[in-house]
Design a protein around this motif. Structure first.
Motif, PDB file in Angstrom:
ATOM      1  N   LYS A  64       0.843  -1.189   0.000  1.00  0.00           N
ATOM      2  CA  LYS A  64       0.000   0.000   0.000  1.00  0.00           C
ATOM      3  C   LYS A  64       0.881   1.243   0.000  1.00  0.00           C
ATOM      4  O   LYS A  64       1.842   1.332   0.743  1.00  0.00           O
ATOM      5  N   ALA A  65       0.556   2.206  -0.868  1.00  0.00           N
ATOM      6  CA  ALA A  65       1.331   3.444  -0.949  1.00  0.00           C
ATOM      7  C   ALA A  65       1.127   4.257   0.327  1.00  0.00           C
ATOM      8  O   ALA A  65       0.079   4.185   0.964  1.00  0.00           O
ATOM      9  N   PRO A  66       2.139   5.060   0.704  1.00  0.00           N
ATOM     10  CA  PRO A  66       1.989   5.902   1.889  1.00  0.00           C
ATOM     11  C   PRO A  66       0.848   6.895   1.720  1.00  0.00           C
ATOM     12  O   PRO A  66       0.453   7.227   0.603  1.00  0.00           O
ATOM     13  N   TRP A  67       0.331   7.400   2.841  1.00  0.00           N
ATOM     14  CA  TRP A  67      -0.838   8.290   2.798  1.00  0.00           C
ATOM     15  C   TRP A  67      -0.572   9.519   1.956  1.00  0.00           C
ATOM     16  O   TRP A  67      -1.436   9.972   1.230  1.00  0.00           O
ATOM     17  N   TRP A  68       0.640  10.094   2.055  1.00  0.00           N
ATOM     18  CA  TRP A  68       0.917  11.334   1.332  1.00  0.00           C
ATOM     19  C   TRP A  68       0.957  11.096  -0.166  1.00  0.00           C
ATOM     20  O   TRP A  68       0.574  11.956  -0.943  1.00  0.00           O
ATOM     21  N   CYS A  69       1.398   9.933  -0.563  1.00  0.00           N
ATOM     22  CA  CYS A  69       1.440   9.608  -1.991  1.00  0.00           C
ATOM     23  C   CYS A  69       0.021   9.448  -2.535  1.00  0.00           C
ATOM     24  O   CYS A  69      -0.297   9.930  -3.619  1.00  0.00           O
ATOM     25  N   ARG A  70      -0.832   8.798  -1.764  1.00  0.00           N
ATOM     26  CA  ARG A  70      -2.225   8.632  -2.199  1.00  0.00           C
ATOM     27  C   ARG A  70      -2.956   9.960  -2.219  1.00  0.00           C
ATOM     28  O   ARG A  70      -3.835  10.178  -3.040  1.00  0.00           O
ATOM     29  N   TRP A  71      -2.579  10.913  -1.344  1.00  0.00           N
ATOM     30  CA  TRP A  71      -3.261  12.196  -1.276  1.00  0.00           C
ATOM     31  C   TRP A  71      -2.818  13.121  -2.404  1.00  0.00           C
ATOM     32  O   TRP A  71      -3.626  13.832  -2.984  1.00  0.00           O
ATOM     33  N   PHE A  72      -1.513  13.137  -2.725  1.00  0.00           N
ATOM     34  CA  PHE A  72      -0.993  14.062  -3.733  1.00  0.00           C
ATOM     35  C   PHE A  72      -1.189  13.578  -5.168  1.00  0.00           C
ATOM     36  O   PHE A  72      -1.212  14.380  -6.089  1.00  0.00           O
ATOM     37  N   ARG A  73      -1.280  12.291  -5.384  1.00  0.00           N
ATOM     38  CA  ARG A  73      -1.359  11.761  -6.750  1.00  0.00           C
ATOM     39  C   ARG A  73      -2.494  12.370  -7.568  1.00  0.00           C
ATOM     40  O   ARG A  73      -2.266  12.790  -8.706  1.00  0.00           O
ATOM     41  N   PRO A  74      -3.720  12.504  -7.039  1.00  0.00           N
ATOM     42  CA  PRO A  74      -4.775  13.126  -7.849  1.00  0.00           C
ATOM     43  C   PRO A  74      -4.519  14.598  -8.145  1.00  0.00           C
ATOM     44  O   PRO A  74      -4.945  15.119  -9.168  1.00  0.00           O
ATOM     45  N   LEU A  75      -3.811  15.285  -7.254  1.00  0.00           N
ATOM     46  CA  LEU A  75      -3.529  16.695  -7.472  1.00  0.00           C
ATOM     47  C   LEU A  75      -2.505  16.913  -8.575  1.00  0.00           C
ATOM     48  O   LEU A  75      -2.541  17.915  -9.289  1.00  0.00           O
ATOM     49  N   LEU A  76      -1.569  15.985  -8.697  1.00  0.00           N
ATOM     50  CA  LEU A  76      -0.500  16.155  -9.668  1.00  0.00           C
ATOM     51  C   LEU A  76      -0.955  15.828 -11.086  1.00  0.00           C
ATOM     52  O   LEU A  76      -0.483  16.436 -12.038  1.00  0.00           O
ATOM     53  N   GLY A  77      -1.828  14.895 -11.225  1.00  0.00           N
ATOM     54  CA  GLY A  77      -2.274  14.521 -12.569  1.00  0.00           C
ATOM     55  C   GLY A  77      -1.175  13.797 -13.318  1.00  0.00           C
ATOM     56  O   GLY A  77      -0.182  13.339 -12.778  1.00  0.00           O
ATOM     57  N   SER A  78      -1.353  13.711 -14.613  1.00  0.00           N
ATOM     58  CA  SER A  78      -0.393  13.032 -15.460  1.00  0.00           C
ATOM     59  C   SER A  78       0.743  13.984 -15.820  1.00  0.00           C
ATOM     60  O   SER A  78       0.510  15.121 -16.219  1.00  0.00           O
ATOM     61  N   ASP A  79       1.972  13.523 -15.678  1.00  0.00           N
ATOM     62  CA  ASP A  79       3.128  14.342 -16.028  1.00  0.00           C
ATOM     63  C   ASP A  79       3.915  13.613 -17.100  1.00  0.00           C
ATOM     64  O   ASP A  79       4.654  12.687 -16.831  1.00  0.00           O
ATOM     65  N   GLU A  80       3.727  14.045 -18.314  1.00  0.00           N
ATOM     66  CA  GLU A  80       4.403  13.413 -19.438  1.00  0.00           C
ATOM     67  C   GLU A  80       5.763  14.036 -19.710  1.00  0.00           C
ATOM     68  O   GLU A  80       6.422  13.678 -20.650  1.00  0.00           O
ATOM     69  N   GLY A  81       6.172  15.010 -18.937  1.00  0.00           N
ATOM     70  CA  GLY A  81       7.445  15.684 -19.151  1.00  0.00           C
ATOM     71  C   GLY A  81       7.224  17.181 -19.300  1.00  0.00           C
ATOM     72  O   GLY A  81       6.097  17.648 -19.449  1.00  0.00           O
ATOM     73  N   MET A  82       8.313  17.914 -19.262  1.00  0.00           N
ATOM     74  CA  MET A  82       8.189  19.361 -19.340  1.00  0.00           C
ATOM     75  C   MET A  82       8.071  19.814 -20.789  1.00  0.00           C
ATOM     76  O   MET A  82       8.676  19.240 -21.684  1.00  0.00           O
ATOM     77  N   SER A  83       7.314  20.870 -20.974  1.00  0.00           N
ATOM     78  CA  SER A  83       7.196  21.465 -22.298  1.00  0.00           C
ATOM     79  C   SER A  83       8.317  22.486 -22.482  1.00  0.00           C
ATOM     80  O   SER A  83       9.078  22.785 -21.568  1.00  0.00           O
ATOM     81  N   THR A  84       8.409  23.040 -23.670  1.00  0.00           N
ATOM     82  CA  THR A  84       9.453  24.018 -23.967  1.00  0.00           C
ATOM     83  C   THR A  84       9.340  25.242 -23.070  1.00  0.00           C
ATOM     84  O   THR A  84      10.353  25.776 -22.599  1.00  0.00           O
ATOM     85  N   ALA A  85       8.127  25.693 -22.805  1.00  0.00           N
ATOM     86  CA  ALA A  85       7.936  26.861 -21.941  1.00  0.00           C
ATOM     87  C   ALA A  85       8.423  26.576 -20.519  1.00  0.00           C
ATOM     88  O   ALA A  85       9.030  27.439 -19.882  1.00  0.00           O
TER      89      ALA A  85
END
Length: 75
Positions: free
Chosen positions: A13-34
């Protein structure tokens, strides 16, 4: 997952903070040029600020006095 032997896996089971922050972060496919541009500008600004602080008169005089004291130490 942890391998228990004979091909059995147990999902931890993932730690509580990981389960709490994951929906806030969303998908991160990498940084854009900006984002790269903003990160580069921020890094350059930080480097300029650190250079200004280090080459300031008070820091140079403190480092000089520290080195002079270290060279004059008697044993």
């Amino acid at each position: 997952m942890v391998l228990l032997g004979q091909g059995r896996h147990v999902r931890r089971k993932a730690p509580w903070w990981c389960r709490w922050f994951r929906p806030l972060l969303g998908s991160d496919e990498g940084m854009s040029t900006a984002e790269y541009a903003i990160g580069t500008v921020a890094a350059a600004a930080l480097a300029a600020l650190l250079y200004t602080v280090i080459t300031g008169d008070s820091v140079v005089s403190k480092l000089t006095s520290l080195i002079e004291r270290a060279l004059v130490v008697t044993f």
